[in-house]
Write a protein that holds these residues in place. Sequence first.
Motif, PDB file in Angstrom:
ATOM      1  N   LYS A 219       0.831  -1.212   0.000  1.00 30.40           N
ATOM      2  CA  LYS A 219       0.000   0.000   0.000  1.00 30.40           C
ATOM      3  C   LYS A 219       0.864   1.260   0.000  1.00 30.40           C
ATOM      4  N   SER A 220       1.959   1.237   0.772  1.00 31.26           N
ATOM      5  CA  SER A 220       2.856   2.391   0.801  1.00 31.26           C
ATOM      6  C   SER A 220       3.507   2.605  -0.550  1.00 31.26           C
ATOM      7  N   ALA A 221       3.937   1.470  -1.178  1.00 32.65           N
ATOM      8  CA  ALA A 221       4.570   1.590  -2.504  1.00 32.65           C
ATOM      9  C   ALA A 221       3.570   2.077  -3.531  1.00 32.65           C
ATOM     10  N   GLU A 222       2.326   1.644  -3.430  1.00 33.57           N
ATOM     11  CA  GLU A 222       1.296   2.119  -4.364  1.00 33.57           C
ATOM     12  C   GLU A 222       1.079   3.625  -4.191  1.00 33.57           C
ATOM     13  N   SER A 223       1.074   4.089  -2.951  1.00 28.37           N
ATOM     14  CA  SER A 223       0.893   5.523  -2.704  1.00 28.37           C
ATOM     15  C   SER A 223       2.059   6.327  -3.263  1.00 28.37           C
ATOM     16  N   ALA A 224       3.289   5.813  -3.060  1.00 26.77           N
ATOM     17  CA  ALA A 224       4.471   6.505  -3.577  1.00 26.77           C
ATOM     18  C   ALA A 224       4.460   6.529  -5.092  1.00 26.77           C
ATOM     19  N   PHE A 225       4.021   5.411  -5.694  1.00 23.61           N
ATOM     20  CA  PHE A 225       3.972   5.361  -7.155  1.00 23.61           C
ATOM     21  C   PHE A 225       2.933   6.329  -7.699  1.00 23.61           C
TER      22      PHE A 225
ATOM     23  N   SER B 189       7.653   2.703  -9.344  1.00 20.75           N
ATOM     24  CA  SER B 189       7.057   1.533  -9.993  1.00 20.75           C
ATOM     25  C   SER B 189       7.821   0.260  -9.619  1.00 20.75           C
ATOM     26  N   ALA B 190       9.181   0.357  -9.633  1.00 19.84           N
ATOM     27  CA  ALA B 190       9.992  -0.801  -9.263  1.00 19.84           C
ATOM     28  C   ALA B 190       9.784  -1.168  -7.798  1.00 19.84           C
ATOM     29  N   ALA B 191       9.659  -0.157  -6.943  1.00 16.26           N
ATOM     30  CA  ALA B 191       9.435  -0.424  -5.519  1.00 16.26           C
ATOM     31  C   ALA B 191       8.090  -1.107  -5.298  1.00 16.26           C
ATOM     32  N   LEU B 192       7.103  -0.696  -6.101  1.00 14.46           N
ATOM     33  CA  LEU B 192       5.787  -1.338  -5.996  1.00 14.46           C
ATOM     34  C   LEU B 192       5.850  -2.810  -6.423  1.00 14.46           C
ATOM     35  N   ASP B 193       6.556  -3.048  -7.539  1.00 10.79           N
ATOM     36  CA  ASP B 193       6.695  -4.439  -7.994  1.00 10.79           C
ATOM     37  C   ASP B 193       7.427  -5.286  -6.948  1.00 10.79           C
ATOM     38  N   GLN B 194       8.475  -4.690  -6.332  1.00  7.65           N
ATOM     39  CA  GLN B 194       9.232  -5.410  -5.310  1.00  7.65           C
ATOM     40  C   GLN B 194       8.363  -5.710  -4.093  1.00  7.65           C
TER      41      GLN B 194
END
Length: 354
Positions: A124-130, A165-170
């Motif tokens: 959820k955090s990565a989605e928000s950052a993306f 985007s990469a952080a979200l995938d990770q």
Amino acid sequence: MRIFRSLGTYVALFVGAAGVLLALYAWRLPPFASSVERTNDAYVRGQVTTIAPQLAGIVAEVAVQDYESVAEGQLIARIDDRIFAQRVAQARASLAGQKAALANSQQQRRSSVAKIAANEAAVKSAESAFETAAANLARIQPLARQGYVPGSDLDVATRQNNQASAALDQAKAQLEVSRQDLQTVIVNRQTLEAAVDNAEAAVNLAEIDLANTRILAPKAGHLGEVGVKLGQYVQAGTQLTSLVPDVAWVVANFKETQLAGMQVGQPVRFLVDAFGGLEMTGHIERFAPATGSEFSVLRPDNATGNFTKVAQRVPVRIRIDPGQPHMADLAPGLSVVVLVDTASAPDAAAVAAR
């Protein structure tokens, strides 16, 4: 001379008549026919049980003597149990280890569930950052094309978007890994549960072996000769002694020509040789389903060679009436003479009690 001749004739006639009467009596023909059938091919029977160990080992104790009376569950002999006691301790330790592994698996499961929750939060955090990086890139791109912002700002916004985007995938990959870890723990738990069941079975088997080091009387009765000695090494199945319970009956082997009129429940008289011909009573309990020759190891084959008809014998089981003197002294194997009045009516109570 004529007198002696007459006397000799009378003697001859008397001897001849006596011989005829004797033959009629021997064959139970009229006027000596009787409804009472008699046989001396009869014996007292009982449930003789061979007492043997289920384990191999050194005999540490012999608690009985020859011909002793024993109660149900009384100790007869004991095998050295030190090895079997250690096997029980070993099995219990193994069970404790398997239970600890199972408890650890439960802890691993809780840890895996917590990791899944943390990775879901990270996603959820990565989605928000993306979403923030994508929105920033969307604002800068038209301004950069119009020349209102330098190209370096567009490059920074693009790199930030790609990193988000990469952080979200990770984060999503980490979440999937944690979910697979949980599934692995669940599958391993089934294996550990099976291992615990196996360890519990091993404990039960070890405890059974330990209990079997004590050879006990299966029921009350009298022992035969005790053949085991202190310190003797015995194998599983070695005959230690025999147990004769206090239950006896009579088996009479009647000829097939004597069975006419015999019925279940008819009263029986029998004479015990060991008690000086003491008369006791009983009732017919049941008939054997076949003649004795059918149960023999080497059955006769009447389809070969010359044939001579031989009367077969059928075993008849006789229940001894309770409450008679010397009942406790009737030992299996004693010879008796059995008499059955085939004209007597069966006892209804004896028929119902068979």
